[in-house]
Write a protein that holds these residues in place. Structure first.
Motif, PDB file in Angstrom:
ATOM      1  N   ARG A  94      54.188  60.334  32.879  1.00  0.00           N
ATOM      2  CA  ARG A  94      54.083  58.883  32.468  1.00  0.00           C
ATOM      3  C   ARG A  94      53.658  57.823  33.179  1.00  0.00           C
ATOM      4  O   ARG A  94      52.959  57.026  32.623  1.00  0.00           O
ATOM      5  CB  ARG A  94      55.396  58.609  31.503  1.00  0.00           C
ATOM      6  N   SER A  95      54.183  57.731  34.406  1.00  0.00           N
ATOM      7  CA  SER A  95      53.818  56.721  35.356  1.00  0.00           C
ATOM      8  C   SER A  95      52.391  56.804  35.493  1.00  0.00           C
ATOM      9  O   SER A  95      51.661  55.875  36.045  1.00  0.00           O
ATOM     10  CB  SER A  95      54.775  56.877  36.442  1.00  0.00           C
ATOM     11  N   LEU A  96      51.720  57.916  35.536  1.00  0.00           N
ATOM     12  CA  LEU A  96      50.295  58.116  35.769  1.00  0.00           C
ATOM     13  C   LEU A  96      49.249  57.485  34.863  1.00  0.00           C
ATOM     14  O   LEU A  96      48.311  56.995  34.880  1.00  0.00           O
ATOM     15  CB  LEU A  96      49.765  59.534  36.124  1.00  0.00           C
ATOM     16  N   GLY A  97      49.916  57.376  33.461  1.00  0.00           N
ATOM     17  CA  GLY A  97      49.084  56.684  32.485  1.00  0.00           C
ATOM     18  C   GLY A  97      48.373  57.679  31.891  1.00  0.00           C
ATOM     19  O   GLY A  97      48.336  58.898  31.874  1.00  0.00           O
ATOM     20  N   THR A  98      47.340  57.106  30.959  1.00  0.00           N
ATOM     21  CA  THR A  98      46.598  58.092  30.100  1.00  0.00           C
ATOM     22  C   THR A  98      44.984  58.428  30.832  1.00  0.00           C
ATOM     23  O   THR A  98      44.514  59.412  30.357  1.00  0.00           O
ATOM     24  CB  THR A  98      46.034  57.230  28.727  1.00  0.00           C
ATOM     25  N   ASN A  99      45.001  57.877  31.994  1.00  0.00           N
ATOM     26  CA  ASN A  99      43.707  58.202  32.757  1.00  0.00           C
ATOM     27  C   ASN A  99      43.962  59.407  33.815  1.00  0.00           C
ATOM     28  O   ASN A  99      42.870  59.767  34.519  1.00  0.00           O
ATOM     29  CB  ASN A  99      42.982  57.149  33.309  1.00  0.00           C
ATOM     30  N   ALA A 100      45.068  59.767  33.616  1.00  0.00           N
ATOM     31  CA  ALA A 100      45.154  60.975  34.750  1.00  0.00           C
ATOM     32  C   ALA A 100      46.136  61.966  34.035  1.00  0.00           C
ATOM     33  O   ALA A 100      47.086  61.826  33.044  1.00  0.00           O
ATOM     34  CB  ALA A 100      46.114  60.488  35.824  1.00  0.00           C
ATOM     35  N   SER A 101      45.993  63.374  34.281  1.00  0.00           N
ATOM     36  CA  SER A 101      46.974  64.438  33.943  1.00  0.00           C
ATOM     37  C   SER A 101      47.468  65.033  35.364  1.00  0.00           C
ATOM     38  O   SER A 101      46.811  64.908  36.348  1.00  0.00           O
ATOM     39  CB  SER A 101      46.039  65.407  33.309  1.00  0.00           C
TER      40      SER A 101
ATOM     41  N   ILE B 186      48.637  68.723  41.106  1.00  0.00           N
ATOM     42  CA  ILE B 186      47.279  68.280  41.256  1.00  0.00           C
ATOM     43  C   ILE B 186      47.265  66.951  40.062  1.00  0.00           C
ATOM     44  O   ILE B 186      47.605  67.262  39.038  1.00  0.00           O
ATOM     45  CB  ILE B 186      46.149  68.875  41.342  1.00  0.00           C
ATOM     46  N   ALA B 187      47.065  65.694  40.375  1.00  0.00           N
ATOM     47  CA  ALA B 187      46.869  64.618  39.709  1.00  0.00           C
ATOM     48  C   ALA B 187      45.132  64.648  39.422  1.00  0.00           C
ATOM     49  O   ALA B 187      44.285  64.311  40.177  1.00  0.00           O
ATOM     50  CB  ALA B 187      47.381  63.395  40.125  1.00  0.00           C
ATOM     51  N   PHE B 188      44.693  64.964  38.337  1.00  0.00           N
ATOM     52  CA  PHE B 188      43.244  64.984  37.767  1.00  0.00           C
ATOM     53  C   PHE B 188      43.257  63.692  37.291  1.00  0.00           C
ATOM     54  O   PHE B 188      43.744  63.248  36.312  1.00  0.00           O
ATOM     55  CB  PHE B 188      42.911  65.885  36.928  1.00  0.00           C
ATOM     56  N   VAL B 189      42.394  62.805  37.990  1.00  0.00           N
ATOM     57  CA  VAL B 189      42.143  61.269  37.496  1.00  0.00           C
ATOM     58  C   VAL B 189      40.799  61.149  36.967  1.00  0.00           C
ATOM     59  O   VAL B 189      39.716  61.458  37.613  1.00  0.00           O
ATOM     60  CB  VAL B 189      42.243  60.203  38.916  1.00  0.00           C
ATOM     61  N   THR B 190      40.852  60.604  35.482  1.00  0.00           N
ATOM     62  CA  THR B 190      39.297  60.752  34.968  1.00  0.00           C
ATOM     63  C   THR B 190      39.142  59.115  34.794  1.00  0.00           C
ATOM     64  O   THR B 190      38.032  58.942  34.423  1.00  0.00           O
ATOM     65  CB  THR B 190      39.512  61.073  33.453  1.00  0.00           C
TER      66      THR B 190
END
Length: 174
Positions: A41-48, A79-83
């Motif tokens: 949740r803390s990563l937001g919508t632009n990362a999984s 891994i945090a995939f940041v888009t």
């Protein structure tokens, strides 16, 4: 012969690695499921954020053409995939790691360049893209005002000088 589920996992990882603007590797040992949900949740919508197998990730990284991940693929890895904006995701990870020391940032990749844990921390300390663009716009606006002032200054000064001469002539005539 490769198992179909592993081939599918490598294919999916390869696709995620290719589509991501940035990738941040972490060690999540000791975090509960609830804490992992909070991290997502803390990563937001632009990362999984996904827990991955090191060997499959190594194969996927080679297929995606990413260099420098093999050294960081040790121990339990997620891994945090940041888009979207990389600095926002890095801030989310850094802030979560401050309150949960079990999360260790190993490093990552940004636009094909390998990042160390220190590089990720530096990325997290950057201001957001919008703030940086706002500062640049403010600097341009200030430069335009300064240029406009410079162009109008000679005319204003000439008008003041002429007015001072008129006042002097009026005072001399009186």
């Amino acid at each position: 012969m490769a198992r179909p589920d592993k081939v599918a996992a490598v294919t999916e990882l390869t696709q995620q690695l290719r589509e991501a603007n940035a990738v941040v590797l972490t060690e999540y040992r000791g975090l509960s499921v609830g804490q992992l949900k909070e991290l997502r949740r803390s990563l937001g919508t632009n990362a999984s954020y996904a827990v991955v197998k090191n060997t499959l990730t190594s194969i996927a990284a080679k297929e995606a053409g990413l260099e420098g991940l093999e050294d960081q693929l040790t121990g339990p890895t997620a891994i945090a995939f940041v888009t979207g904006e990389p600095s926002e995701a890095a801030k989310g990870l850094r802030d979560f790691a401050k309150s949960n020391p079990q999360l260790v940032i190993k490093g990552g990749v940004l636009e094909g360049r390998a990042l160390s844990a220190k590089d990720v921390d530096t990325l997290a300390s950057l201001e957001s893209r919008e703030v940086l663009l706002g500062k640049a716009a403010g600097a341009f606006k200030a430069a335009l005002y300064q240029a406009a002032y410079m162009f109008t200054a000679p005319a204003t000064q000439a008008a003041r000088t002429i007015e001072a001469l008129r006042e002097k002539q009026a005072a001399d005539a009186a």
